[in-house]
Write a protein that holds these residues in place. Sequence first.
Motif, PDB file in Angstrom:
ATOM      1  N   TYR A  69      53.553  36.509  40.635  1.00 50.65           N
ATOM      2  CA  TYR A  69      53.106  35.563  39.614  1.00 50.65           C
ATOM      3  C   TYR A  69      54.148  34.477  39.383  1.00 50.65           C
ATOM      4  O   TYR A  69      53.801  33.305  39.160  1.00 50.65           O
ATOM      5  CB  TYR A  69      52.815  36.280  38.296  1.00 50.65           C
ATOM      6  CG  TYR A  69      51.738  37.347  38.351  1.00 50.65           C
ATOM      7  CD1 TYR A  69      50.766  37.373  39.343  1.00 50.65           C
ATOM      8  CD2 TYR A  69      51.694  38.350  37.380  1.00 50.65           C
ATOM      9  CE1 TYR A  69      49.795  38.358  39.381  1.00 50.65           C
ATOM     10  CE2 TYR A  69      50.724  39.330  37.404  1.00 50.65           C
ATOM     11  CZ  TYR A  69      49.782  39.338  38.406  1.00 50.65           C
ATOM     12  OH  TYR A  69      48.825  40.324  38.431  1.00 50.65           O
ATOM     13  N   GLY A 107      53.719  31.618  41.530  1.00 46.75           N
ATOM     14  CA  GLY A 107      52.419  30.961  41.480  1.00 46.75           C
ATOM     15  C   GLY A 107      51.327  31.663  42.256  1.00 46.75           C
ATOM     16  O   GLY A 107      50.235  31.113  42.439  1.00 46.75           O
ATOM     17  N   THR A 118      48.685  33.967  42.063  1.00 45.33           N
ATOM     18  CA  THR A 118      47.848  34.615  41.051  1.00 45.33           C
ATOM     19  C   THR A 118      46.414  34.820  41.524  1.00 45.33           C
ATOM     20  O   THR A 118      45.577  35.295  40.758  1.00 45.33           O
ATOM     21  CB  THR A 118      47.815  33.763  39.769  1.00 45.33           C
ATOM     22  OG1 THR A 118      47.216  32.488  40.088  1.00 45.33           O
ATOM     23  CG2 THR A 118      49.219  33.560  39.198  1.00 45.33           C
ATOM     24  N   LYS A 163      44.817  32.084  42.823  1.00 44.39           N
ATOM     25  CA  LYS A 163      44.245  30.748  42.663  1.00 44.39           C
ATOM     26  C   LYS A 163      43.535  30.311  43.936  1.00 44.39           C
ATOM     27  O   LYS A 163      44.077  30.402  45.033  1.00 44.39           O
ATOM     28  CB  LYS A 163      45.349  29.753  42.318  1.00 44.39           C
ATOM     29  CG  LYS A 163      44.847  28.329  42.086  1.00 44.39           C
ATOM     30  CD  LYS A 163      45.983  27.408  41.716  1.00 44.39           C
ATOM     31  CE  LYS A 163      45.481  25.990  41.472  1.00 44.39           C
ATOM     32  NZ  LYS A 163      46.606  25.066  41.116  1.00 44.39           N
ATOM     33  N   GLY A 164      42.300  29.854  43.773  1.00 40.52           N
ATOM     34  CA  GLY A 164      41.507  29.402  44.902  1.00 40.52           C
ATOM     35  C   GLY A 164      40.659  30.485  45.535  1.00 40.52           C
ATOM     36  O   GLY A 164      39.754  30.183  46.317  1.00 40.52           O
ATOM     37  N   THR A 198      38.056  33.956  45.368  1.00 37.88           N
ATOM     38  CA  THR A 198      36.950  34.459  44.548  1.00 37.88           C
ATOM     39  C   THR A 198      36.731  35.926  44.848  1.00 37.88           C
ATOM     40  O   THR A 198      36.577  36.313  46.013  1.00 37.88           O
ATOM     41  CB  THR A 198      35.650  33.688  44.823  1.00 37.88           C
ATOM     42  OG1 THR A 198      35.831  32.307  44.500  1.00 37.88           O
ATOM     43  CG2 THR A 198      34.499  34.247  43.979  1.00 37.88           C
ATOM     44  N   PRO A 215      39.662  31.268  36.000  1.00 35.58           N
ATOM     45  CA  PRO A 215      39.124  29.914  36.153  1.00 35.58           C
ATOM     46  C   PRO A 215      37.622  29.878  35.892  1.00 35.58           C
ATOM     47  O   PRO A 215      37.100  28.897  35.362  1.00 35.58           O
ATOM     48  CB  PRO A 215      39.442  29.572  37.612  1.00 35.58           C
ATOM     49  CG  PRO A 215      40.579  30.457  37.974  1.00 35.58           C
ATOM     50  CD  PRO A 215      40.380  31.722  37.202  1.00 35.58           C
ATOM     51  N   GLY A 258      44.366  34.504  38.419  1.00 30.24           N
ATOM     52  CA  GLY A 258      44.015  33.142  38.782  1.00 30.24           C
ATOM     53  C   GLY A 258      42.800  33.035  39.677  1.00 30.24           C
ATOM     54  O   GLY A 258      42.385  31.928  40.034  1.00 30.24           O
ATOM     55  N   ALA A 259      42.208  34.163  40.042  1.00 23.89           N
ATOM     56  CA  ALA A 259      41.040  34.152  40.928  1.00 23.89           C
ATOM     57  C   ALA A 259      39.755  33.976  40.137  1.00 23.89           C
ATOM     58  O   ALA A 259      39.641  34.413  38.991  1.00 23.89           O
ATOM     59  CB  ALA A 259      40.974  35.448  41.736  1.00 23.89           C
ATOM     60  N   ARG A 260      38.794  33.342  40.755  1.00 22.04           N
ATOM     61  CA  ARG A 260      37.456  33.266  40.179  1.00 22.04           C
ATOM     62  C   ARG A 260      36.774  34.622  40.308  1.00 22.04           C
ATOM     63  O   ARG A 260      37.007  35.351  41.273  1.00 22.04           O
ATOM     64  CB  ARG A 260      36.620  32.194  40.879  1.00 22.04           C
ATOM     65  CG  ARG A 260      37.145  30.769  40.725  1.00 22.04           C
ATOM     66  CD  ARG A 260      36.245  29.789  41.462  1.00 22.04           C
ATOM     67  NE  ARG A 260      36.329  29.981  42.896  1.00 22.04           N
ATOM     68  CZ  ARG A 260      37.138  29.318  43.712  1.00 22.04           C
ATOM     69  NH1 ARG A 260      37.981  28.416  43.217  1.00 22.04           N
ATOM     70  NH2 ARG A 260      37.129  29.542  45.013  1.00 22.04           N
ATOM     71  N   GLN A 309      44.909  33.898  48.744  1.00 19.47           N
ATOM     72  CA  GLN A 309      45.580  32.674  48.307  1.00 19.47           C
ATOM     73  C   GLN A 309      46.767  32.334  49.206  1.00 19.47           C
ATOM     74  O   GLN A 309      46.932  31.188  49.632  1.00 19.47           O
ATOM     75  CB  GLN A 309      46.074  32.801  46.866  1.00 19.47           C
ATOM     76  CG  GLN A 309      46.826  31.554  46.388  1.00 19.47           C
ATOM     77  CD  GLN A 309      47.558  31.744  45.072  1.00 19.47           C
ATOM     78  OE1 GLN A 309      47.376  32.748  44.386  1.00 19.47           O
ATOM     79  NE2 GLN A 309      48.387  30.779  44.699  1.00 19.47           N
TER      80      GLN A 309
END
Length: 485
Positions: free
Chosen positions: A101, A104, A106, A108-109, A111, A140, A181-183, A407
């Motif tokens: 974490y 960065g 997490t 992010k981007g 799903t 997100p 940070g994932a959808r 990610q």
Amino acid sequence: MHLAFGARALAAVTLGIAVAATPALAATAAPAAIPTPAATPTPTRTAAQAGASVTITPGVQHQSHGFRRGPSTTAECQQSLHIACYNPAQIQQAYNLRALYSRGITGKGATIIIIDPYGSPTIARDLRTFDRTEGVPNPPSLRIIRPAGKVPAFDPNNANMVGWASETTLDVEWAHTIAPGARILLVETPGGGKTGTVSMDQIVKAEKYVIKHHLGGVISQSFVATEQAIGSAAIRSLRGAYLAASAGHVTVLAGSGDSGATGFEPDQQRYYTHPVTAWPASDPLVTAVGGTRLNLNASGNRKSADTVWNDTYDRTANQLVYGDNGPNPLAAGGGKSVMFRRPSYQNKVRGVVGNHRGVPDISMSAACTGMVNVYQSFGGQPVGWYALCGTSESTPLFAGIVALADQVAGHPLGLINPALYKMAAEHSRGIVSVRSGTTTVSFLQGGHWHQVHGYGARAGYNLAAGLGTLNARYFVPELARLAGR
């Protein structure tokens, strides 16, 4: 206490199909890279009919005294329930996630796709409450789709709908905990014609939809069926989604089971008295996630090494789950498939698996003597906080881990099993051996006590914990490197 079993009670039922014993796999058979089910005698119905007749039910047990107005600390759970429970900060620390974490990483981007029949009517607000209280960032997005058809209105008097809602809560809140940070894409499926039951072929239809439309990189499934109970014909008819996922570079996960070395017969009432293995975890195109028991302090640091989850002989766990002193089957599943030959990625562990697909591949927290807190407010039970457990916990946890690796790689990883076994062969720092514990279980059935001898943990690959558990700081970038090529 409210305990999610996921795989334990989600044994599939075959209705109107003759299920014959599967012949032993030929010892001289050359393992294929992507094995297919071993041949079985021709059933009385077609494979398509067999698939349509398979139903699953939610693996959740209800205890009336289970809810709390706020999440309990480990000390509070130990004082009031005589078991441990853990919060997100503890689990994140246990798997060394904060090191990622801080960089960065997490999710992010990425799903995470979560498949759950019926879903939960309150999951969006329950996740917000969970995040706010536990200090986890909001995702997100949390999107809900129903590609297999209209889902009936939630009925708080329908115990199975209530059970699936609890399953959904565990899956969503804890996959999100690992990859904040994932959808999150929650895929809800309708019932299959019987009150409170769901058809497995509807789940397959939903999974094929999300794969075809490239809606996410990792699918989390918290249901299983004993291979012999579902039968080879039904498995052939239902595994199309996994073939599609492999072609579409989507990672598919499934829990290894919650009944240790045994599992339910087709009637879902009786246990097999010999070792069995669960599908879809046994499918070579699926990553099988087993269960461990964590022993953490208030900060999430280990007080002792992880062991294979087995609460079969724990009186407190049996009281909370079954309402008696036990023993009852309550342990991580695993073993040798009778449907699938050894995949090529397990060639280096052939000394353990022989010519069969071995289960599990990897393991994470699942013990009912080391549960996790969730918040849920749907009808049919008091609003509040509950503690849940089982491979319905370990599977979404690992889904979060895969999202982190997606990610890092910059794209979905697809089938990760070859990379997992290569990591182990290279003595990756990300894989941590689980060296103690067993999947042996005992139970009273038909007036007689039975013991089904399972498998013990040891250094290296074993049929109790797979390759072991993980240290995310090293595991995530190493998986991304090897599987992302």
